[in-house]
Design a protein around this motif. Structure first.
Motif, mmCIF file in Angstrom:
data_model
loop_
_atom_site.group_PDB
_atom_site.id
_atom_site.type_symbol
_atom_site.label_atom_id
_atom_site.label_comp_id
_atom_site.label_asym_id
_atom_site.label_seq_id
_atom_site.Cartn_x
_atom_site.Cartn_y
_atom_site.Cartn_z
ATOM 1 N N PRO A 169 2.985 9.508 5.679
ATOM 2 C CA PRO A 169 2.563 9.070 7.020
ATOM 3 C C PRO A 169 1.182 9.510 7.483
ATOM 4 C CG PRO A 169 4.371 10.671 7.125
ATOM 5 C CD PRO A 169 4.228 10.280 5.694
ATOM 6 N N HIS A 179 14.081 9.371 13.173
ATOM 7 C CA HIS A 179 15.042 8.270 13.322
ATOM 8 C C HIS A 179 15.995 8.525 14.496
ATOM 9 C CE1 HIS A 179 14.215 5.757 9.861
ATOM 10 N NE2 HIS A 179 14.248 6.785 9.043
ATOM 11 N N ALA A 211 -1.562 -1.205 -4.167
ATOM 12 C CA ALA A 211 -2.517 -0.092 -4.093
ATOM 13 C C ALA A 211 -1.741 1.213 -4.053
ATOM 14 C CB ALA A 211 -3.374 -0.226 -2.830
ATOM 15 N N ASP A 212 -2.180 2.168 -4.823
ATOM 16 C CA ASP A 212 -1.570 3.491 -4.769
ATOM 17 C C ASP A 212 -2.636 4.521 -5.108
ATOM 18 O OD1 ASP A 212 1.562 4.562 -4.733
ATOM 19 O OD2 ASP A 212 0.168 5.953 -5.689
ATOM 20 N N ALA A 213 -2.404 5.734 -4.633
ATOM 21 C CA ALA A 213 -3.327 6.815 -4.968
ATOM 22 C C ALA A 213 -3.289 7.098 -6.469
ATOM 23 C CB ALA A 213 -2.947 8.069 -4.181
ATOM 24 N N PHE A 214 -2.117 6.881 -7.078
ATOM 25 C CA PHE A 214 -1.917 7.255 -8.489
ATOM 26 C C PHE A 214 -1.502 6.045 -9.331
ATOM 27 C CE2 PHE A 214 -0.785 11.160 -6.089
ATOM 28 C CZ PHE A 214 -1.752 12.021 -6.613
ATOM 29 N N THR A 252 3.384 1.996 3.090
ATOM 30 C CA THR A 252 4.463 2.934 2.751
ATOM 31 C C THR A 252 3.939 4.157 1.994
ATOM 32 O OG1 THR A 252 4.894 1.372 0.961
ATOM 33 C CG2 THR A 252 6.462 1.378 2.773
ATOM 34 N N GLU A 303 9.250 13.622 9.714
ATOM 35 C CA GLU A 303 9.438 12.700 8.591
ATOM 36 C C GLU A 303 10.836 12.059 8.566
ATOM 37 O OE1 GLU A 303 9.455 10.733 4.886
ATOM 38 O OE2 GLU A 303 10.855 12.330 5.402
ATOM 39 N N ILE A 313 0.869 -1.181 0.000
ATOM 40 C CA ILE A 313 0.000 0.000 0.000
ATOM 41 C C ILE A 313 0.907 1.232 0.000
ATOM 42 C CG2 ILE A 313 -1.984 1.128 1.127
ATOM 43 C CD1 ILE A 313 -2.400 -1.924 0.570
ATOM 44 N N LYS A 345 7.933 4.404 9.226
ATOM 45 C CA LYS A 345 7.837 5.568 10.089
ATOM 46 C C LYS A 345 7.561 6.761 9.203
ATOM 47 C CE LYS A 345 10.803 7.785 8.718
ATOM 48 N NZ LYS A 345 11.250 8.269 7.389
ATOM 49 N N PRO A 346 7.141 7.880 9.708
ATOM 50 C CA PRO A 346 6.405 8.058 10.956
ATOM 51 C C PRO A 346 5.065 7.339 10.839
ATOM 52 C CG PRO A 346 7.044 10.178 9.931
ATOM 53 C CD PRO A 346 7.247 9.116 8.905
ATOM 54 N N TRP A 368 3.750 15.987 -1.389
ATOM 55 C CA TRP A 368 3.282 15.737 -0.023
ATOM 56 C C TRP A 368 4.267 16.151 1.059
ATOM 57 C CZ3 TRP A 368 6.019 12.405 3.126
ATOM 58 C CH2 TRP A 368 6.832 11.429 2.524
ATOM 59 N N TYR A 383 17.553 -2.534 6.469
ATOM 60 C CA TYR A 383 16.299 -2.569 5.690
ATOM 61 C C TYR A 383 15.969 -4.015 5.304
ATOM 62 C CZ TYR A 383 16.915 2.479 4.997
ATOM 63 O OH TYR A 383 17.077 3.825 5.179
ATOM 64 N N GLN A 410 14.686 1.576 11.272
ATOM 65 C CA GLN A 410 15.550 0.422 11.017
ATOM 66 C C GLN A 410 16.797 0.350 11.875
ATOM 67 O OE1 GLN A 410 14.882 2.762 8.750
ATOM 68 N NE2 GLN A 410 16.819 3.643 8.079
ATOM 69 N N GLY A 431 5.584 3.941 -3.869
ATOM 70 C CA GLY A 431 6.607 4.916 -4.243
ATOM 71 C C GLY A 431 7.989 4.347 -4.029
ATOM 72 N N GLY A 432 8.935 5.242 -3.728
ATOM 73 C CA GLY A 432 10.323 4.822 -3.569
ATOM 74 C C GLY A 432 10.497 3.806 -2.472
HETATM 75 N N1 NAD Z 1 12.930 4.052 7.002
HETATM 76 C C1 NAD Z 1 13.492 4.789 6.087
HETATM 77 O O1 NAD Z 1 14.712 4.998 6.079
HETATM 78 C C2 NAD Z 1 12.646 5.419 5.026
HETATM 79 C C3 NAD Z 1 13.225 5.835 3.824
HETATM 80 C C4 NAD Z 1 12.397 6.423 2.868
HETATM 81 C C5 NAD Z 1 11.059 6.615 3.124
HETATM 82 N N2 NAD Z 1 10.524 6.201 4.296
HETATM 83 C C6 NAD Z 1 9.109 6.422 4.607
HETATM 84 O O2 NAD Z 1 8.291 5.771 3.647
HETATM 85 C C7 NAD Z 1 7.096 6.521 3.424
HETATM 86 C C8 NAD Z 1 6.952 6.787 1.925
HETATM 87 O O3 NAD Z 1 8.040 7.560 1.481
HETATM 88 P P1 NAD Z 1 8.549 7.511 -0.031
HETATM 89 O O4 NAD Z 1 9.873 8.145 -0.046
HETATM 90 O O5 NAD Z 1 8.378 6.140 -0.573
HETATM 91 O O6 NAD Z 1 7.486 8.477 -0.740
HETATM 92 P P2 NAD Z 1 6.939 8.365 -2.222
HETATM 93 O O7 NAD Z 1 6.266 9.640 -2.545
HETATM 94 O O8 NAD Z 1 8.030 7.891 -3.132
HETATM 95 O O9 NAD Z 1 5.861 7.206 -2.117
HETATM 96 C C9 NAD Z 1 4.621 7.320 -1.472
HETATM 97 C C10 NAD Z 1 3.595 6.618 -2.323
HETATM 98 O O10 NAD Z 1 2.364 6.532 -1.631
HETATM 99 C C11 NAD Z 1 1.317 6.844 -2.553
HETATM 100 N N3 NAD Z 1 0.134 7.282 -1.804
HETATM 101 C C12 NAD Z 1 -0.116 8.492 -1.239
HETATM 102 N N4 NAD Z 1 -1.270 8.475 -0.579
HETATM 103 C C13 NAD Z 1 -1.799 7.234 -0.729
HETATM 104 C C14 NAD Z 1 -2.982 6.600 -0.291
HETATM 105 N N5 NAD Z 1 -3.882 7.246 0.486
HETATM 106 N N6 NAD Z 1 -3.205 5.323 -0.638
HETATM 107 C C15 NAD Z 1 -2.316 4.663 -1.406
HETATM 108 N N7 NAD Z 1 -1.164 5.212 -1.877
HETATM 109 C C16 NAD Z 1 -0.912 6.480 -1.522
HETATM 110 C C17 NAD Z 1 1.928 7.904 -3.436
HETATM 111 O O11 NAD Z 1 1.212 8.095 -4.627
HETATM 112 C C18 NAD Z 1 3.317 7.365 -3.639
HETATM 113 O O12 NAD Z 1 3.395 6.458 -4.721
HETATM 114 C C19 NAD Z 1 7.229 7.776 4.284
HETATM 115 O O13 NAD Z 1 6.570 7.596 5.505
HETATM 116 C C20 NAD Z 1 8.719 7.888 4.541
HETATM 117 O O14 NAD Z 1 9.045 8.528 5.744
HETATM 118 C C21 NAD Z 1 11.302 5.598 5.247
#
Ligand code: NAD
Length: 448
Positions: A136, A258, A73-76, A133, A254, A47, A157-158, A241, A359, A188, A50-51
């Protein structure tokens, strides 16, 4: 990292072996613990594609267990498609540091790809384990759905962006425990060898009692997604976002979570109050929404211990992401993986060659527990309280006043939108020139 290199052949062999050993277990014992199909497959839904979601899915699929990604699942739609393409790559080394691929474990037919705000409701029921993911702000909603449906969870997190969200996660964390559902939160460092070794020695008394600490997340900042023609305000905020608090929580929450979390973990407590300062020194453009570019917070624990925490997103300034802890008998330098006495003599130096990829480890340990039908991980409560610590810090820097933990947590402050639709009104809106309201210390108040 030596221990992460697998060839595809090794990978297939390992998964076959894992499948073989599980197949000997009676099916009845599997059914009770994870809602698997007739075989030993552990089904995963992603869910938020993204990255981080892409990376986490790869890590789940790279574990030794017989794991299959069955729903996304993704918003986009474009984000989901990019993620799917990356999961099907021949060589994941750029993503994970591991050679080989996971495409044989990606079993997501078109009908299991869901898009939009409600997509999670369709994907979660199809899985045994869900990976959460998204940004948050949505975490409490998705976590609640997953636990109510009896799923194990890996969530980043968060875990929320406001006190109301934290309360909800704390409640659901209890339910997850009652249901014996494993929950891992992507803080992590808890799964990183060097931190675990430092922690062990600290608990054995090597530095005495903790009396103060420092934590840093200082760097240049992150990506910006500029407004595109035709976007509704909701779509724009969802795409960009990072700069909206209901989605992101500001960078103190955000990213800096950590480092704050490490201090809470080692201290074995959460602060009782905070005060600090912050603002927007260089983040002047409208594309930077409403978040600050620097925060400095003095967190105080019940025994008087102070955590000095700083986070900054400003190009051309000192970069540092680290934690340091001062005890009555010595210090811990987390980045240097070292402990010293009060005179600076080394008491312990972790061997950097033995460092792991945390990770990967967080997924390895989670899926191993699930396959063994063991209830091992309940990270949600700490995830919520460390997220709350970062929110407390944000409330302190935004207001410029002392903010108490209990008052903040019980404030009921909810910054999420009332409705999730593409033409719904987000909680913060730009003025006629496209600029968003920014907190002003001394003016912004929380409890008046
Ligand atoms: N632990 C770590 O070191 C680490 C590293 C990177 C990111 N993160 C965390 O991972 C999370 C995502 O970050 P990211 O860098 O992947 O961001 P991102 O923007 O690359 O990915 C987020 C994805 O979620 C989708 N999304 C948004 N709202 C949604 C919804 N309601 N339902 C379904 N999909 C939805 C977006 O379209 C996007 O594809 C954040 O909480 C970030 O803090 C943690």
């Amino acid at each position: 990292m030596k221990n992460l290199i697998h060839t595809r052949r090794e990978f297939v062999k390992r998964s076959t072996l894992a499948a073989g050993s599980l197949m000997t277990l009676p099916l009845a014992s599997q059914a009770g613990f994870f809602n698997s199909s007739a075989d030993d497959t552990i089904k995963v839904a992603l869910i938020g594609c993204g990255g981080r979601g892409t990376g986490a899915a790869m890590q789940a699929l790279l574990t030794k267990q017989n794991v299959k990604l069955v729903a996304m699942a993704d918003a986009f739609r474009d984000r989901l498609d990019d993620c799917y393409k990356n999961l099907m790559q021949e060589d994941l080394s750029e993503w994970t540091g591991m050679h080989g691929n996971v495409k044989a474990r990606v079993a997501v037919p078109e009908e299991n790809k869901f898009v939009g705000f409600e997509a999670y409701k369709k994907a979660i029921p199809l899985a045994d384990v869900v990976i959460l993911t998204t940004p948050p702000g949505f975490r409490p909603i998705h976590f609640e759905e997953a636990v109510k449906l009896g799923k194990h969870v890996f969530m980043e997190k968060p875990v929320a962006t406001d006190p109301a969200g934290i309360k909800r996660v704390l409640d659901i964390a209890q339910l997850a425990k009652q249901k014996k559902l494993n929950v891992v939160v992507g803080l992590q460092r808890h799964y990183q060898n060097s931190y675990r070794e430092l922690y062990k020695r600290m608990k054995d008394g090597m530095i005495g009692d903790i009396v103060s600490a420092q934590a840093w997340w200082n760097n240049e900042g992150v990506w910006v997604n500029m407004r595109q023609p035709g976007q509704t305000e909701m779509e724009y905020q969802m795409r960009n976002w990072y700069y909206f608090n209901w989605l992101c929580g500001d960078h103190i929450t955000e990213q800096h979570i950590h480092n704050i979390d490490v201090i809470n973990w080692f201290k074995g407590a959460y602060p009782v109050k905070a005060q600090g300062m912050g603002g927007r020194e260089v983040r002047k453009g409208k594309e930077f929404g409403e978040i600050f570019d620097h925060h400095y917070v003095e967190f105080q624990y019940a025994d008087g211990t102070i955590l000095n925490s700083q986070c900054r997103h400003i190009k051309g300034t000192m970069s540092k992401v680290d934690e340091q802890i001062v005890g009555t008998k010595g210090n811990i330098f987390c980045g240097a993986m070292k402990m010293t006495d009060r005179k600076g003599n080394t008491l312990f130096q972790y061997d950097k060659e033995k460092e792991n990829n945390p990770y990967q480890t967080e997924h390895d340990e989670l899926f191993a527990a699930i396959a063994k039908r063991e209830f091992v991980f309940s990270d949600a409560e700490n995830g919520a309280k460390s997220t709350m610590t970062s929110i407390l810090g944000r409330m302190a820097t935004y207001s410029g006043n002392v903010v108490e933990w209990d008052a903040a947590l019980n404030s009921g402050i909810n910054i999420m939108p009332a409705k999730f639709e593409w033409d719904a009104t987000p909680p913060t809106l730009p003025d006629a020139n496209g600029f968003y309201p920014i907190a002003v210390p001394g003016v912004t108040k929380y409890f008046s």
